[in-house]
Design an enzyme around this catalytic site. Structure first.
Site, PDB file in Angstrom:
ATOM      1  CG  ASP A   1      -6.623  41.995  97.549  1.00 33.63           C
ATOM      2  OD1 ASP A   1      -6.874  43.154  97.256  1.00 33.63           O
ATOM      3  OD2 ASP A   1      -7.399  41.049  97.297  1.00 33.63           O
TER       4      ASP A   1
ATOM      5  NE  ARG B   1       0.181  28.909  91.257  1.00 33.42           N
ATOM      6  CZ  ARG B   1      -0.371  29.598  92.261  1.00 33.42           C
ATOM      7  NH1 ARG B   1       0.026  30.815  92.510  1.00 33.42           N
ATOM      8  NH2 ARG B   1      -1.313  29.058  93.008  1.00 33.42           N
TER       9      ARG B   1
ATOM     10  CG  PHE C   1      -8.283  38.384  90.076  1.00 39.52           C
ATOM     11  CD1 PHE C   1      -8.217  38.100  91.436  1.00 39.52           C
ATOM     12  CD2 PHE C   1      -7.886  37.416  89.173  1.00 39.52           C
ATOM     13  CE1 PHE C   1      -7.763  36.871  91.882  1.00 39.52           C
ATOM     14  CE2 PHE C   1      -7.431  36.176  89.612  1.00 39.52           C
ATOM     15  CZ  PHE C   1      -7.374  35.902  90.970  1.00 39.52           C
TER      16      PHE C   1
ATOM     17  CD  GLU D   1       2.109  37.111  99.926  1.00 39.23           C
ATOM     18  OE1 GLU D   1       2.419  36.320  99.013  1.00 39.23           O
ATOM     19  OE2 GLU D   1       1.347  36.807 100.863  1.00 39.23           O
ATOM     20  CG  ASP D   2       1.529  36.486  95.475  1.00 46.75           C
ATOM     21  OD1 ASP D   2       1.269  36.888  96.634  1.00 46.75           O
ATOM     22  OD2 ASP D   2       0.858  35.599  94.906  1.00 46.75           O
TER      23      ASP D   2
HETATM   24  P1  5GP Z   1      -5.029  39.396 101.221  1.00 49.48           P
HETATM   25  O1  5GP Z   1      -5.093  38.605 102.472  1.00 49.48           O
HETATM   26  O2  5GP Z   1      -4.002  40.497 101.256  1.00 49.48           O
HETATM   27  O3  5GP Z   1      -6.386  39.938 100.837  1.00 49.48           O
HETATM   28  O4  5GP Z   1      -4.731  38.414 100.039  1.00 49.48           O
HETATM   29  C1  5GP Z   1      -3.498  37.902  99.797  1.00 49.48           C
HETATM   30  C2  5GP Z   1      -3.589  36.751  98.803  1.00 49.48           C
HETATM   31  O5  5GP Z   1      -4.755  36.810  97.963  1.00 49.48           O
HETATM   32  C3  5GP Z   1      -2.399  36.825  97.856  1.00 49.48           C
HETATM   33  O6  5GP Z   1      -1.261  36.198  98.400  1.00 49.48           O
HETATM   34  C4  5GP Z   1      -2.955  36.105  96.633  1.00 49.48           C
HETATM   35  O7  5GP Z   1      -2.801  34.711  96.787  1.00 49.48           O
HETATM   36  C5  5GP Z   1      -4.439  36.434  96.636  1.00 49.48           C
HETATM   37  N1  5GP Z   1      -4.734  37.577  95.735  1.00 49.48           N
HETATM   38  C6  5GP Z   1      -5.079  38.825  96.080  1.00 49.48           C
HETATM   39  N2  5GP Z   1      -5.262  39.600  94.994  1.00 49.48           N
HETATM   40  C7  5GP Z   1      -5.009  38.819  93.919  1.00 49.48           C
HETATM   41  C8  5GP Z   1      -5.004  39.053  92.503  1.00 49.48           C
HETATM   42  O8  5GP Z   1      -5.270  40.145  91.973  1.00 49.48           O
HETATM   43  N3  5GP Z   1      -4.664  37.986  91.717  1.00 49.48           N
HETATM   44  C9  5GP Z   1      -4.362  36.760  92.221  1.00 49.48           C
HETATM   45  N4  5GP Z   1      -4.061  35.790  91.343  1.00 49.48           N
HETATM   46  N5  5GP Z   1      -4.356  36.509  93.545  1.00 49.48           N
HETATM   47  C10 5GP Z   1      -4.666  37.530  94.393  1.00 49.48           C
END
Ligand code: 5GP
Length: 187
Positions: free
Chosen positions: A109, A171, A158, A105-106
């Site tokens: 959050d 990206r 972000f 995973e990237d």
């Molecule tokens: P979560 O479900 O953990 O809140 O969110 C996961 C997804 O939200 C990540 O896979 C990503 O696509 C997006 N996301 C969360 N934080 C960021 C951020 O700081 N930058 C970007 N570009 N995407 C984010």
């Protein structure tokens, strides 16, 4: 922190993690994963699209056999805040039963997307499921998902670049940064 010019009027990008920092950490993660999975085969499961660059670099530091699979997920809801309701937009094409799955995973959050994915994968009865995330933002965590490998823990910003997008753009940057007003003093 260095600033980079980007094609957004009045904005610039503060570099949070340089290409060198990212690559050095990925080499460490690859070595650790190779050691932990010695004697096993891994299914590297990429979560589209953000983890493409990370997975491409990480897999080249993994020395045990690995198979690459992809999954597409999309959060419901219009806001930038994760809703926790996730749709599978692209599913696995092969069974993962009795396989050792490593989700790539990237960023994690709130953790809501990962919680959904792990539940979905565990229902398919793999031998094991672990997670490697390049970034973790603990300040916004809403659920505990248990990340096995984390590249960098970051503040509540972000971030974009190195797979992470802003409206599908940026990206392809080699570094990770965040966009600020050009007038914001950088430290
Ligand atoms: P979560 O479900 O953990 O809140 O969110 C996961 C997804 O939200 C990540 O896979 C990503 O696509 C997006 N996301 C969360 N934080 C960021 C951020 O700081 N930058 C970007 N570009 N995407 C984010």
């Amino acid at each position: 922190m260095t600033a980079q010019t980007i094609d957004l009027p009045g904005k610039e990008m503060l570099v949070l993690l340089s290409e060198e920092q990212i690559q050095a950490r990925i080499a460490e993660l690859g070595a650790q994963i190779s050691q932990d999975y010695a004697g096993k085969e891994i299914v590297l499961l990429l979560v589209l699209k953000g983890s493409i660059l990370f997975a491409a670099d990480l897999c080249r530091h993994i020395t045990v056999p690995c198979i690459i699979e992809v999954m597409g997920l999309s959060s419901y809801g219009a806001s930038t805040e994760s809703s926790g309701e996730v749709a599978v937009t692209l599913d696995l094409t092969k069974p993962i039963q009795e396989k050792h799955v490593l989700v790539v995973e990237d960023i994690v959050d709130t953790g809501l997307t990962m919680r959904y994915l792990l539940k979905n994968l565990r229902a398919r009865e793999p031998a094991s499921v672990r997670v490697v995330s390049l970034l973790e933002k603990p300040a916004r965590k809403r659920v505990e998902v248990g990340l096995d490998y984390v590249g960098f823990v970051i503040d509540d910003l972000f971030v974009i670049g190195y797979g992470l997008d802003l409206d599908q753009r940026y990206r392809n940057l080699r570094y990770i940064g965040h966009v600020v007003d050009a007038s914001t003093p950088s430290c």
